[in-house]
Design an enzyme around this catalytic site. Structure first.
Site, PDB file in Angstrom:
ATOM      1  N   ALA A  66     -43.806  16.065 -28.911  1.00  0.00           N
ATOM      2  CA  ALA A  66     -42.744  15.449 -28.108  1.00  0.00           C
ATOM      3  C   ALA A  66     -42.194  14.227 -28.835  1.00  0.00           C
ATOM      4  O   ALA A  66     -42.919  13.572 -29.577  1.00  0.00           O
ATOM      5  CB  ALA A  66     -43.319  15.018 -26.757  1.00  0.00           C
ATOM      6  N   GLY A 106     -46.740  18.794 -28.275  1.00  0.00           N
ATOM      7  CA  GLY A 106     -45.721  19.727 -27.808  1.00  0.00           C
ATOM      8  C   GLY A 106     -45.414  20.812 -28.839  1.00  0.00           C
ATOM      9  O   GLY A 106     -45.036  21.931 -28.482  1.00  0.00           O
ATOM     10  N   GLU A 109     -47.986  23.305 -28.289  1.00  0.00           N
ATOM     11  CA  GLU A 109     -47.724  23.968 -26.996  1.00  0.00           C
ATOM     12  C   GLU A 109     -46.590  24.985 -27.133  1.00  0.00           C
ATOM     13  O   GLU A 109     -46.639  26.061 -26.548  1.00  0.00           O
ATOM     14  CB  GLU A 109     -47.370  22.922 -25.938  1.00  0.00           C
ATOM     15  N   GLU A 129     -52.297  14.015 -27.720  1.00  0.00           N
ATOM     16  CA  GLU A 129     -51.733  13.279 -26.568  1.00  0.00           C
ATOM     17  C   GLU A 129     -52.679  12.241 -26.005  1.00  0.00           C
ATOM     18  O   GLU A 129     -52.257  11.157 -25.595  1.00  0.00           O
ATOM     19  CB  GLU A 129     -51.357  14.269 -25.447  1.00  0.00           C
TER      20      GLU A 129
END
Ligand code: COA
Ligand code: NAD
Length: 700
Positions: A66, A106, A109, A129
């Site tokens: 992210a 992310g 993911e 994270e």
């Protein structure tokens, strides 16, 4: 494929749409990248000439996760990663993630949302994270337990560690490791999947794996993580999400649960503090007003003078980075002891499974011992780590100034002495700076780089770059007593000694500060670092007239030093020791009480943990404002890096200067004034720093 400057490049090869994430430097999943990806996927889905899709990253990695800068908005903007991953699950054409460099957070993911994953052999994957105080909020906590099983998912998500492609293959996080060109192999995999009935397998449809005893496994893993930081919110939320995946089979509800937990964390003070640290660590290496493309000096061969506690540790940093080191000592005996200690540290690492014999042999092969300064003539960098004595250091550096080749950098590891005076003695102060490593130097992340009055800009820039190469977090400090860290430490230790004389015990003080989150309380820290070392420095500073005219000033540490209670190494200090275990010693309370009577300190029995924290921490932070005002540190964030990377300050608070903002500057100033009144502060120990007052009044 061409780099169009768009966040996602689209091309078609052999009936496979290749979507290339193209947002340097890390292909962070910003709103625009997600939008580009979404439209690329829609285009590929609608195109009858496309049988499958490969998602790959441009530049040095697949995706660094992210875009953390977007977290400050407090919400997740559309298109959400969850929406993109959900679209893949009903996509109708196989989608393959082709991973090189890093697939983090992310990015990983997104890969888990794809039908298949292939990685280059040197790729690294992970969920970092937790280190930013959040959790994988794009389905990671729900997909990972289905794909790799509960224990592996717990390990990866709670630790934040990265694993290599081969390990990722081993645990089932990826399906294949590329044998040739990653993109070619990914296209082949995509085409193969397009022809197979199971080619559209989605992780969401898998049952949670290895879920036996999951509640116990989750509780045990969480307990282990919380030992270091009991108040950390992210690990607890991660545990709840994984537990949800195990106990409630509904995948979509799991995503909703995960998102709620993610948003709470993202908007909480802990994640804000940890994100602050992420960015200030990156900023710390950037030196204001330094020419951007300054040519750097080449550093390959290193010399170190002194093979004691610090010299040996410093040497290991360079050996570990594959750089040859020559270590110089006074005589053959001291040299042999120093080299034996390095060997011993490496052997212990092998015993703990942290290193292989081959790695140790390679590193020891790069190490050479010497007792002759002639051997320093071909070194690109020489660091002195001899006794903390100005005369000796000046003598050593004068010799280095004579023997080192032109352009070599000469550095001092002094922790208290005036770097400019040592630099001048070398005769080449422009080639000179301080490299203040912390003990144990092979482990502690911080390197304070002390910029002397005459240090050449390219010398400073070279050493900042070198720090990164040896895995250190570097911060520049100007020249002053104690530089940034030890100067701020002084007020903290001063109040520790005062409170002990007023009636607090070492156990109480350490418990208060450890309760605040310090890795180690100040009394235990002093015993580890050596009471004598600190007492000696104080006595020297007193002789120079540098201490306040206060007979009570640091009286306790000097008394303990005079009594030979030097800390762990003598088995007695602020505590008594059984091996490395600290045991409360009533004798210390008696020494403190006697001293209090001698120096006129009134004993009290009402000292609370809150007072202890305020008395130790507020002067420390106050000194930070003075350091900024004097230009000793460039930025508030630099001070936060020094304390979190070098002194065990709790990262969850973001460092002392970030904490000051959290407390509120006016409140901090007023409390200092109040403490000054309470302690009848004739020596201005609590007088608010002018910069703090100005900022509290909104004037700076
Ligand atoms: N979001 C926003 N910016 C990021 C970022 C992210 N996820 N990851 C890196 N950056 C920025 C850095 O701040 C740095 O900016 P700067 O050049 O202005 O200083 C730049 O990208 C390069 O990062 P750097 O760390 O110097 O590159 P690297 O090649 O050494 O390491 C990574 C790359 C991806 C391993 C490392 O940057 C990293 O760990 N990033 C964080 C990953 C993460 O935690 N993702 C999950 C987010 S929830
Ligand atoms: P130490 O006493 O363990 O080691 C010093 C070594 O230097 C000894 O082995 C000694 O034989 C050698 N030496 C002395 N004079 C020499 C000379 N003229 N030529 C060659 N070798 C010589 O001390 P240390 O703890 O390693 O500290 C070294 C330096 O590092 C000091 O400046 C100290 O302030 C600084 N430092 C120490 C720490 C710490 O926690 N120990 C932390 C940061 C910085």
């Amino acid at each position: 494929m061409t780099d169009t400057g768009n966040p996602v490049d689209y091309s078609i090869r052999d009936g496979v749409a290749v979507l290339m994430l193209n947002a340097p430097p890390v292909n962070g999943l910003s709103t625009s990248l997600r939008a580009g990806l979404n439209s690329g996927l829609l285009a590929a889905k609608a195109d009858d000439a496309v049988d499958a899709v490969v998602i790959i990253g441009a530049g040095k990695m697949f995706c660094g996760g992210a875009d953390i800068t977007e977290f400050a908005s407090g919400k997740v903007s559309e298109p959400d990663l969850n929406v993109i991953c959900a679209s893949l699950e009903t996509y109708g054409k196989p989608v393959v993630a082709a991973i090189h460099g890093h697939a983090l957070g992310g990015g990983l993911e997104l890969a888990l949302g794809c039908h298949h994953r292939i990685a280059a052999p040197d790729a690294k994957l992970g969920f970092p994270e937790v280190t930013l105080g959040v959790l994988p909020g794009g389905g990671g906590t729900q997909r990972a337990p289905r794909l790799v099983g509960v224990p592996v998912a717990l390990d990866l998500i709670l630790s934040g560690r990265m694993i290599g492609a081969l390990d990722a293959l081993g645990v089932g996080l990826i399906d294949a490791v590329a044998k040739g060109d990653l993109l070619e192999d990914a296209i082949a995999l995509a085409l193969d999947a397009a022809g197979r009935p199971d080619g559209l397998r989605s992780v969401r449809d898998l049952p949670v794996k290895d879920a036996g005893n999951a509640p116990e496994a989750i509780a045990t893993a969480l307990k282990k993580v919380l030992r270091r930081a009991p108040d950390a919110a992210a690990p607890k939320a991660i545990a709840r999400c994984i537990e949800f995946a195990v106990l409630d089979a509904d995948f979509d509800q799991g995503l909703v649960f995960e998102r709620e937990e993610f948003l709470k964390l993202m908007n909480g003070a802990q994640s804000k503090a940890l994100r602050h640290l992420f960015f200030v660590e990156k900023a710390a290496v950037k030196i204001p007003n330094l020419e951007k493309d300054l040519p750097l000096r080449a550093i390959e061969r290193v010399g170190i003078i002194g093979a004691g506690t610090m010299g040996g540790g410093i040497a290991m940093n360079f050996l570990n980075a594959g750089m040859p080191v020559t270590l110089l000592e006074i005589d053959a005996g001291a040299l042999a002891r120093g080299i034996d200690k390095i060997r011993g540290t490496y052997s212990a690492n092998i015993d703990k499974g942290r290193m292989t014999q081959a790695q140790m042999d390679k590193r020891m092969g790069l190490l050479k011992g010497s007792t002759s300064y002639d051997e320093m003539a071909d070194r690109d960098l020489v660091i002195e780590a001899v006794f903390e004595n100005m005369g000796i250091k000046q003598e050593v550096c004068a010799k280095l100034g004579e023997v080192c080749k032109p352009g070599a950098i000469i550095a001092s590891n002094t922790s208290t002495l005036n770097v400019d005076m040592i630099a001048d003695a070398s005769g080449r102060p422009d080639d000179f700076l301080g490299m203040h490593f912390f003990s144990p130097a092979n482990i502690m992340r911080l390197l304070e780089v002390v910029r002397g009055a005459k240090t050449a800009p390219d010398v400073l820039a070279t050493v900042m770059g070198l720090a990164r190469r040896i895995g250190k977090v570097a911060v520049v400090s100007g020249v002053c007593y104690g530089f940034i860290g030890n100067r701020m430490l002084e007020g903290y230790l001063r109040e520790m000694d005062f409170l002990l004389m007023e009636g607090a015990t070492p156990t109480q003080i350490d418990a208060a500060l450890e309760g605040f989150g310090m890795a180690m309380g100040p009394c235990r820290m002093m015993d580890m670092a050596g009471v004598d070392v600190n007492a000696l420095v104080l006595n020297e500073r007193e002789a120079e007239g540098a201490l306040p005219a206060d007979p009570a000033y640091r009286a306790l540490v000097r008394k303990l030093g005079a009594l030979g209670r030097n800390g762990q190494k003598t088995g007695l200090g602020y505590y008594r020791y059984d091996g490395r275990t600290a045991i409360a010693d009533p004798e210390v309370d008696k020494i403190a009480a006697d001293l209090a009577a001698q120096v006129g300190i009134t004993r009290r029995s009402d000292i609370t943990n809150a007072e202890i924290c305020d008395r130790l921490l507020y002067p420390l932070i106050n000194e930070g404002f003075k350091i900024l005002d004097e230009g000793i540190a460039y930025r508030d964030g630099d001070i936060d890096v020094v304390w979190t990377a070098g002194y065990g300050w709790p990262p969850l608070t973001g460092g002392p200067m970030h904490l000051a903002e959290t407390i509120g500057l006016a409140k901090l100033r007023d409390r200092l004034v109040e403490l000054g009144q309470q302690t009848d502060d004739t020596h201005d120990y609590f007088t608010p720093a002018p910069l703090l007052s100005r900022r509290a009044d909104g004037q700076a």
